[in-house]
Design a protein around this motif. Structure first.
Motif, PDB file in Angstrom:
ATOM      1  N   GLU A  18       0.820  -1.215   0.000  1.00 22.48           N
ATOM      2  CA  GLU A  18       0.000   0.000   0.000  1.00 22.48           C
ATOM      3  C   GLU A  18       0.854   1.265   0.000  1.00 22.48           C
ATOM      4  OE1 GLU A  18      -2.261  -0.715   3.483  1.00 22.48           O
ATOM      5  OE2 GLU A  18      -3.496  -2.285   2.535  1.00 22.48           O
ATOM      6  N   ASN A  19       2.075   1.167   0.507  1.00 26.05           N
ATOM      7  CA  ASN A  19       2.954   2.331   0.595  1.00 26.05           C
ATOM      8  C   ASN A  19       4.013   2.379  -0.494  1.00 26.05           C
ATOM      9  OD1 ASN A  19       2.518   4.176   3.167  1.00 26.05           O
ATOM     10  ND2 ASN A  19       1.934   2.089   3.711  1.00 26.05           N
ATOM     11  N   GLY A  20       3.832   1.584  -1.547  1.00 26.64           N
ATOM     12  CA  GLY A  20       4.625   1.776  -2.746  1.00 26.64           C
ATOM     13  C   GLY A  20       5.789   0.842  -2.983  1.00 26.64           C
ATOM     14  N   SER A  21       6.012  -0.143  -2.114  1.00 25.06           N
ATOM     15  CA  SER A  21       7.100  -1.086  -2.366  1.00 25.06           C
ATOM     16  C   SER A  21       6.821  -1.849  -3.653  1.00 25.06           C
ATOM     17  CB  SER A  21       7.266  -2.054  -1.190  1.00 25.06           C
ATOM     18  OG  SER A  21       7.680  -1.346  -0.032  1.00 25.06           O
ATOM     19  N   SER A  22       7.849  -2.022  -4.473  1.00 21.56           N
ATOM     20  CA  SER A  22       7.640  -2.559  -5.820  1.00 21.56           C
ATOM     21  C   SER A  22       7.867  -4.060  -5.926  1.00 21.56           C
ATOM     22  CB  SER A  22       8.548  -1.828  -6.816  1.00 21.56           C
ATOM     23  OG  SER A  22       9.895  -1.929  -6.420  1.00 21.56           O
ATOM     24  N   ALA A  23       8.429  -4.668  -4.895  1.00 18.40           N
ATOM     25  CA  ALA A  23       8.595  -6.112  -4.796  1.00 18.40           C
ATOM     26  C   ALA A  23       8.883  -6.406  -3.331  1.00 18.40           C
ATOM     27  CB  ALA A  23       9.718  -6.625  -5.694  1.00 18.40           C
ATOM     28  N   LEU A  24       8.877  -7.682  -2.965  1.00 19.69           N
ATOM     29  CA  LEU A  24       9.090  -8.071  -1.568  1.00 19.69           C
ATOM     30  C   LEU A  24      10.086  -9.212  -1.492  1.00 19.69           C
ATOM     31  CD1 LEU A  24       5.345  -8.160  -0.431  1.00 19.69           C
ATOM     32  CD2 LEU A  24       6.959  -6.281  -0.073  1.00 19.69           C
ATOM     33  N   VAL A  25      10.939  -9.170  -0.466  1.00 19.47           N
ATOM     34  CA  VAL A  25      11.906 -10.242  -0.234  1.00 19.47           C
ATOM     35  C   VAL A  25      11.673 -10.838   1.151  1.00 19.47           C
ATOM     36  CG1 VAL A  25      14.335 -10.865   0.004  1.00 19.47           C
ATOM     37  CG2 VAL A  25      13.644  -9.219  -1.750  1.00 19.47           C
ATOM     38  N   PRO A  26      10.989 -11.981   1.249  1.00 17.14           N
ATOM     39  CA  PRO A  26      10.911 -12.681   2.528  1.00 17.14           C
ATOM     40  C   PRO A  26      12.141 -13.570   2.732  1.00 17.14           C
ATOM     41  CG  PRO A  26       9.608 -13.846   0.891  1.00 17.14           C
ATOM     42  CD  PRO A  26      10.187 -12.624   0.197  1.00 17.14           C
ATOM     43  N   CYS A  27      12.496 -13.779   3.983  1.00 20.25           N
ATOM     44  CA  CYS A  27      13.554 -14.724   4.359  1.00 20.25           C
ATOM     45  C   CYS A  27      14.934 -14.320   3.850  1.00 20.25           C
ATOM     46  CB  CYS A  27      13.219 -16.138   3.887  1.00 20.25           C
ATOM     47  SG  CYS A  27      11.646 -16.748   4.523  1.00 20.25           S
ATOM     48  N   GLY A  28      15.202 -13.015   3.830  1.00 20.90           N
ATOM     49  CA  GLY A  28      16.548 -12.545   3.571  1.00 20.90           C
ATOM     50  C   GLY A  28      17.294 -12.338   4.875  1.00 20.90           C
ATOM     51  N   THR A  29      18.419 -11.621   4.804  1.00 21.91           N
ATOM     52  CA  THR A  29      19.215 -11.361   5.995  1.00 21.91           C
ATOM     53  C   THR A  29      18.397 -10.616   7.043  1.00 21.91           C
ATOM     54  OG1 THR A  29      21.191 -11.208   4.616  1.00 21.91           O
ATOM     55  CG2 THR A  29      21.345 -10.322   6.840  1.00 21.91           C
ATOM     56  N   THR A  30      17.682  -9.566   6.623  1.00 22.52           N
ATOM     57  CA  THR A  30      16.889  -8.769   7.552  1.00 22.52           C
ATOM     58  C   THR A  30      15.718  -9.564   8.109  1.00 22.52           C
ATOM     59  OG1 THR A  30      17.488  -6.868   6.185  1.00 22.52           O
ATOM     60  CG2 THR A  30      15.805  -6.497   7.832  1.00 22.52           C
ATOM     61  N   GLY A  31      15.318 -10.612   7.418  1.00 16.64           N
ATOM     62  CA  GLY A  31      14.269 -11.503   7.898  1.00 16.64           C
ATOM     63  C   GLY A  31      14.761 -12.553   8.858  1.00 16.64           C
ATOM     64  N   GLU A  32      16.024 -12.424   9.294  1.00 18.05           N
ATOM     65  CA  GLU A  32      16.623 -13.366  10.252  1.00 18.05           C
ATOM     66  C   GLU A  32      16.553 -14.816   9.748  1.00 18.05           C
ATOM     67  OE1 GLU A  32      16.017 -12.109  14.615  1.00 18.05           O
ATOM     68  OE2 GLU A  32      14.407 -11.033  13.548  1.00 18.05           O
ATOM     69  N   SER A  33      16.828 -14.976   8.473  1.00 20.05           N
ATOM     70  CA  SER A  33      16.736 -16.310   7.879  1.00 20.05           C
ATOM     71  C   SER A  33      17.669 -17.307   8.561  1.00 20.05           C
ATOM     72  CB  SER A  33      17.057 -16.242   6.384  1.00 20.05           C
ATOM     73  OG  SER A  33      18.350 -15.711   6.155  1.00 20.05           O
ATOM     74  N   ALA A  34      18.766 -16.823   9.107  1.00 19.40           N
ATOM     75  CA  ALA A  34      19.721 -17.729   9.753  1.00 19.40           C
ATOM     76  C   ALA A  34      19.156 -18.388  11.006  1.00 19.40           C
ATOM     77  CB  ALA A  34      21.008 -16.966  10.107  1.00 19.40           C
ATOM     78  N   THR A  35      18.090 -17.817  11.573  1.00 18.84           N
ATOM     79  CA  THR A  35      17.510 -18.399  12.786  1.00 18.84           C
ATOM     80  C   THR A  35      16.115 -18.981  12.545  1.00 18.84           C
ATOM     81  OG1 THR A  35      16.659 -16.252  13.503  1.00 18.84           O
ATOM     82  CG2 THR A  35      18.838 -16.879  14.291  1.00 18.84           C
TER      83      THR A  35
END
Length: 293
Positions: A32-49
């Motif tokens: 809704e706020n304009g993000s043009s794609a999404l990345v789940p389970c990256g570094t910021t998503g704490e995928s390592a844990t």
């Protein structure tokens, strides 16, 4: 294929568990706020844990909640090639549009090892691959010559790169070697605006988690060549870019989000600890400067 402001989504936790309701709401808020794609389970998503069940569940939720409104680039990387392929196959079955594949960490493979790793993945699954180079975390550095060779060997399969090397000259090296259609995305918010001049077309962003509307505005201006407007937004966001790394990421980002939204918590998983008082102060000040406090 991908462009603009692309948040590397945080994974909301509540009492130690993935908060599915908050994640769905977060996906909607981002779109809704304009993000043009999404990345789940990256570094910021704490995928390592994340365990594998959580990892795959989050990709599926993101695809389902996005419902085709924006592409989903699923974090699928691993330091084990077989596990990386498994993540890719699951992500494809769940409907992801591409896989974000970090250079294998800890093993410290050679450039030949990297060529073999990414070539195997490209040949074994037809989900498009966005390479992810972040030597500050992985130690391994995916060098420009290797990126170019992978793009040449696997056209249409290895389609782009998230470059968090901090070396802007690589954008030119990639462009000259792999061509203008090879999708170059910044992995460093403070350098994203400068990257547009050199051929990058967006950023897989930490800051967009907290400030998606401003981040989208910056990238929209840069994409149309309105660098004066883009620079003004960049300068407004710059303190936030820095503050979100004032402590181990994504702790400051989650602190900021919990401050802005009562439906999100600041919870992280060990070994990431709650951010320090100094980091909280830096985030508070940066939110005020961005007009978000």
């Amino acid at each position: 294929m991908f462009s603009g402001s692309i948040p590397a989504l945080v994974t909301p936790f509540r009492e130690g568990q993935v908060d599915e309701e908050a994640f769905r709401r977060f996906v909607d808020w981002q779109i809704e706020n304009g993000s043009s794609a999404l990345v789940p389970c990256g570094t910021t998503g704490e995928s390592a844990t994340l365990d594998n069940e959580e990892h795959h569940k989050l990709i599926g939720i993101c695809v389902e909640q996005a419902s085709g409104r924006v592409p989903v680039i699923a974090g699928c990387g691993s330091n084990d090639t077989r596990t990386a392929l498994w993540h890719m196959e699951v992500a494809k079955d769940l409907g992801a549009d591409a896989a974000l594949m970090v250079a294998p960490y800890y093993n410290r493979p050679s450039q030949e090892g990297l060529l073999a790793h990414f070539s195997f993945l490209a040949e074994s699954c037809d989900l498009p691959i966005v390479l992810y180079n972040v030597p500050g975390r992985t130690v391994t550095d995916l060098l420009p010559a290797t990126v170019v060779e992978l793009a040449r060997r696997h056209p249409g399969k290895i389609v782009g790169i998230k470059d968090a090397s901090g070396d802007l000259q690589r954008a030119t090296q990639h462009r000259l070697g792999a061509g203008p259609d090879f999708c170059q995305l910044s992995g460093d918010d403070p350098l994203a605006l400068a990257g547009y001049v050199l051929g990058q077309v967006g950023c897989i962003s930490v800051t967009a988690n907290v400030a998606p509307k401003l981040s989208a505005e910056l990238h929209a201006a840069a994409a149309t060549g309105d660098y004066e407007r883009a620079r003004k937004v960049h300068e407004k966001l710059f303190p936030l870019h820095k503050a979100l790394f004032a402590d181990a990421s994504p702790s400051p980002t989650k602190y900021a989000l919990a401050k802005l939204h009562n439906w999100l918590t600041a919870d992280t998983r060990l070994p990431i600890a709650p951010c320090s008082e100094a980091a909280r102060k830096a985030v508070d000040e940066a939110l005020e400067i961005a007009g978000l406090g």
